[in-house]
Motif scaffolding. Structure first.
Motif, PDB file in Angstrom:
ATOM      1  N   TYR A 769       0.816  -1.208   0.000  1.00  0.00           N
ATOM      2  CA  TYR A 769       0.000   0.000   0.000  1.00  0.00           C
ATOM      3  C   TYR A 769       0.852   1.260   0.000  1.00  0.00           C
ATOM      4  N   ARG A 772       2.568   1.158  -3.881  1.00  0.00           N
ATOM      5  CA  ARG A 772       1.883   0.683  -5.079  1.00  0.00           C
ATOM      6  C   ARG A 772       1.841   1.736  -6.181  1.00  0.00           C
ATOM      7  N   VAL A 803      -5.009  -2.567  -7.591  1.00  0.00           N
ATOM      8  CA  VAL A 803      -5.345  -1.832  -6.382  1.00  0.00           C
ATOM      9  C   VAL A 803      -6.664  -2.300  -5.795  1.00  0.00           C
TER      10      VAL A 803
END
Length: 806
Positions: A769, A772, A803
């Motif tokens: 996260y 990314r 995502v």
């Protein structure tokens, strides 16, 4: 009696010869058995007795007996049609069977009446007719939904098959007194042009699978099995059908294989040196046209069924029969292998190597025979190995259980070894089906089932498995010495230099596949002194793909086995598997180029190596969690080797040498004086080799511990971010770079989301996260085409597929 056709049939059946063809007699018998004429409608007893006692079907031949079997089978079908027609015409057919036409009951009465005509006839003829009736009843088994009452009629047909076969075996297979033997031989010569015993087992094999096992137990099964194996041996000419091929073939002016006819001396127009090949061709043609080869599947199935029934009902005779059967099958396979090693056809790999169609035809027929031989062995071996697994040996194994078994009863390990030796003799046929280790759709499931079942049985004993591996490695080490070496065969001593390369490669691949499965039960001494020297020469040798891949599989099995042991018990000194980790890490890097390990194979192999190295460690560094430190150090060493290869691939030309391979060492002295190649710029297009190394590095992410994961992910991120298209660059180059980067990001996401362990999952997802958007960034100010249509912040383009999944 007004049916002249019926009267004419009876007249022909009472003669020794007939002008009617066999097909006409067959059809007429079937018709009148199903529809007996007046004055005895519905009773086929008289016609059945006439048919079974007819001299027209003597001497016994397969064609005549098969005609009888087919006639009775068709008679069942025609009789069912008669009863079904009556049921359709009967207005009460919609009522219950007790008030309407009961097809099953009427068929049962007809079968009983037919069986009454069997009395007093010859056993071989009874067997043929009863087998035909049983097959006919089996054809209608599902549709007619036979009740328990009518099932007793079918049982009588099965009993007739068993009794007739038992009588034939008792008549021809058992030795009596001198005058009795001479009488039977003279009678057999008069009444039969073919072996009645072989004909009997051939007829019985076609319906034996439909006979209940409890009825088959009434047969003298040890004798039946011996007769079946003898029939199989004779069908393949005891394995000697290849013996005449070595001297009858040669090469023409173009170097192609041909029959030696034109340049040899002649007598009465016959080429002398052509005679051996003509004998070979005749042998192959006689086998392929043989009735027994055409029915080999039935013969092998009957053999397997008889062994299973015998072992389950009488264990001691069953295990003794298994020992005898395996010995004969192994001898047959060894004879074929010995002759094949001297056969010129063994060196042929393509059809274009044949000079003419006749030679190609013989070669094709030969391969068909060899494949059928392999199928025959597999079918019998599967039943034998299944019996070994599920049926205990009588009196227990010799290593334990009181009392020990008699010498005639082999142990389960001996049976497994004999099965593996038999398969080894036929290993040169296995590449036609992808080999024993192939996972392709063209592989043969029956081959893998028998192979792995034998290895499972053998792996139960560490001592037996170790001896078998040592034997394999010994023979392979001898064959690897080359000129002047020889290997032992059941047919003599063969010089290795004269053996076909294809045969040697097949045996090596088979040996490596055996070793791979037995690695978990082998001692470290055997692995170090036998297994490793066996694998090492083939780790860089891509000439034979199966051997090359099997050698790598064995090495990975060694690491995995040691990792499992290391997680249970610490060792005071580094084990052999730990010592060869550096060598194998470099070996995998050297095999990362085109034409060697594929991308998938390289990723899986390197990830497995790092995973195993993460479990290594020895007691001398075990103070205060030293094991984890040792394991992480070894795992990171493997990562560092891969990172060095990546740096080298970036700075060096695409074409690179293999510094650790034998070929590179041989050529290093000659290439040292050449000028260095110009280095590539960092913004050049990544080579396919470099891309393969990048994917391999990502594949190791799930294999490292939480201690090493942050460091590894930092390296991975730097690599992914560095893969970007410079400006200016042509459209094709830019597209390829974007494809590479997308593939790297997808591989990384899969490794983090699906493959990492539970202990590392939280950190890996959090790291994803955080990074990314930077990972999927193509270049500043530009939109990545793969992620088009997704709005992101700070000039980054994030994949919706990636995502949205997290």
């Amino acid at each position: 009696m007004s049916d002249r056709g019926y009267i004419n049939l009876i007249r022909h059946l009472t003669r020794t010869t007939s002008t009617l063809p066999l097909e006409t007699l067959q059809a007429s018998i079937a018709h009148y058995l199903a529809r007996p004429p007046v004055p005895i409608p519905g009773s086929p007893t008289a016609l059945t007795a006439t048919v079974l006692g007819s001299p027209l079907f003597r001497p016994y031949t397969y064609a005549k007996l098969t005609a009888l079997a087919v006639a009775f089978r068709h008679a069942v079908h025609l009789r069912v049609a008669v009863h079904k027609a009556d049921a359709e015409q009967n207005p009460r057919s919609i009522l219950p069977p007790s008030r309407g036409v009961n097809v099953c009951a009427r068929l049962g009465r007809w079968v009983r009446a037919t069986l009454e005509g069997f009395a007093g006839s010859a056993a071989v003829v009874r067997l043929a007719c009863a087998s035909g009736m049983l097959l006919g009843l089996q054809d209608w088994e599902a549709e007619l939904k036979v009740s328990e009452k009518e099932a007793r009629v079918r049982a009588k047909v099965e009993e007739e098959v068993v009794l007739a076969l038992a009588e034939v075996v008792d008549t021809y297979a058992r030795e009596g007194s001198g005058w009795e033997t001479d009488f039977k031989k003279s009678l057999e010569a008069k009444e039969s042009s073919q072996d009645p015993l072989a004909l009997a087992v051939l007829l019985a094999s076609q319906c034996a699978q439909y006979v209940a096992p409890e009825r088959l137990q009434a047969l003298p099964l040890p004798t039946v099995i011996d007769v079946l194996v003898s029939t199989i041996e004779r069908s393949y000419h005891a394995g000697t059908f290849l013996s005449q091929a070595s001297t009858g073939m040669g090469h023409d002016a173009d170097g192609k294989f041909t029959i030696l006819v034109s340049s040899c001396p002649r007598i009465f127009g016959i080429a002398l040196t052509a005679r051996p090949f003509l004998a070979f061709a005749q042998a192959v043609r006689s086998i392929t046209s043989s009735t027994y080869i055409a029915s080999m599947a039935s013969l092998a199935r009957f053999t397997a069924l008889s062994l299973t029934v015998l072992v389950e009902s009488r264990r001691l005779p069953g295990w003794e029969a298994i020992g005898r059967t395996l010995a004969r099958l192994q001898s047959l396979a060894a004879t074929v292998e010995g002759d094949w090693s001297k056969c010129p056809l063994a060196s042929v790999s393509e059809d274009s190597q044949f000079a003419d169609d006749s030679t190609r035809e013989i070669a094709t027929a030969t391969w068909q025979v060899l494949k059928t031989l392999l199928f025959t062995n597999l079918m019998v071996l599967q039943s034998i190995l299944s019996a070994v697994v599920f049926v205990p040996r009588p009196y227990g194994e010799q290593s334990g259980g009181p009392p020990s078994a008699p010498p005639t009863s082999p142990s389960s390990y001996t049976i497994a070894l004999d099965a593996l030796h038999t398969l080894s003799h036929l290993s040169f046929v296995m590449p036609q089906f992808g080999g024993v280790a192939s996972n392709s759709e063209s592989g043969l499931p029956e081959l893998k089932r028998a192979f792995y079942m034998a290895l499972d049985v053998l792996s139960a004993s560490e001592a037996e498995a170790g001896r078998f591996v040592q034997e394999l490695c010994y023979h392979e080490s001898i064959s690897a010495k080359g000129k002047g070496s020889s290997i032992c065969s059941s047919v003599g001593i063969l010089s290795v230099e004269t053996l076909p390369r294809v045969l040697l490669d097949a045996k090596k691949a088979f040996a490596l596949a055996c070793v791979e499965q037995l690695v978990p039960v082998l001692s470290e001494a055997v692995i170090q002194s036998q297994v490793y020297p066996l694998c090492h020469p083939y780790l860089w040798d891509t000439n034979n793909r199966e051997t090359y891949e099997s050698a790598h599989s064995v090495m990975l099995a060694v690491f995995a086995s040691h990792a499992k042991d290391a997680s249970i018990q610490r060792q005071p000194e580094p084990a052999f598997a730990e010592k060869v980790v550096p060598m194998y890490a470099h070996c995998l890097v050297e095999n990362s180029f085109d034409g060697r390990l594929s991308t998938t194979q390289l990723c899986m192999a390197y990830a497995a190596l790092v995973r195993s190295a993460s479990s290594f460690g020895y007691a001398s560094g075990a103070q205060g969690g030293g094991k984890d430190l040792d394991a992480d150090s070894m795992a990171w060493y493997c990562i560092e080797v891969l990172l060095d290869a990546i740096r080298h691939a970036r700075a060096a030309p695409v074409k690179a040498t293999l510094p650790y391979s034998p070929d590179a060492q041989a050529s290093s002295s000659s290439s040292s004086s050449s000028p260095p190649a110009p280095a590539q710029e960092s913004f050049d297009v990544p080579s396919e080799h470099l891309h393969r190394l990048h994917l391999t590095l990502i594949a190791t992410v799930p294999s490292v511990s939480l201690t090493l994961l942050p460091r590894l992910l930092t390296e991975v991120k730097a690599i992914v971010v560095s893969v970007s298209a410079p400006s200016p660059v042509n459209q094709a180059t830019e597209k390829r770079i974007e494809e590479m980067r997308t593939e790297l990001v997808e591989a990384l996401f899969k490794a983090i989301s699906q493959d990492v362990g539970d202990a590392e999952k939280d950190y890996a997802i959090e790291w994803w996260y955080e990074n990314r958007e930077e990972l999927v960034l193509a270049k500043a100010g530009a939109r990545h085409p793969v992620f088009d249509g997704v709005e992101t912040s700070a000039q980054s383009n994030t994949s919706p597929d990636i995502v949205s999944r997290l």
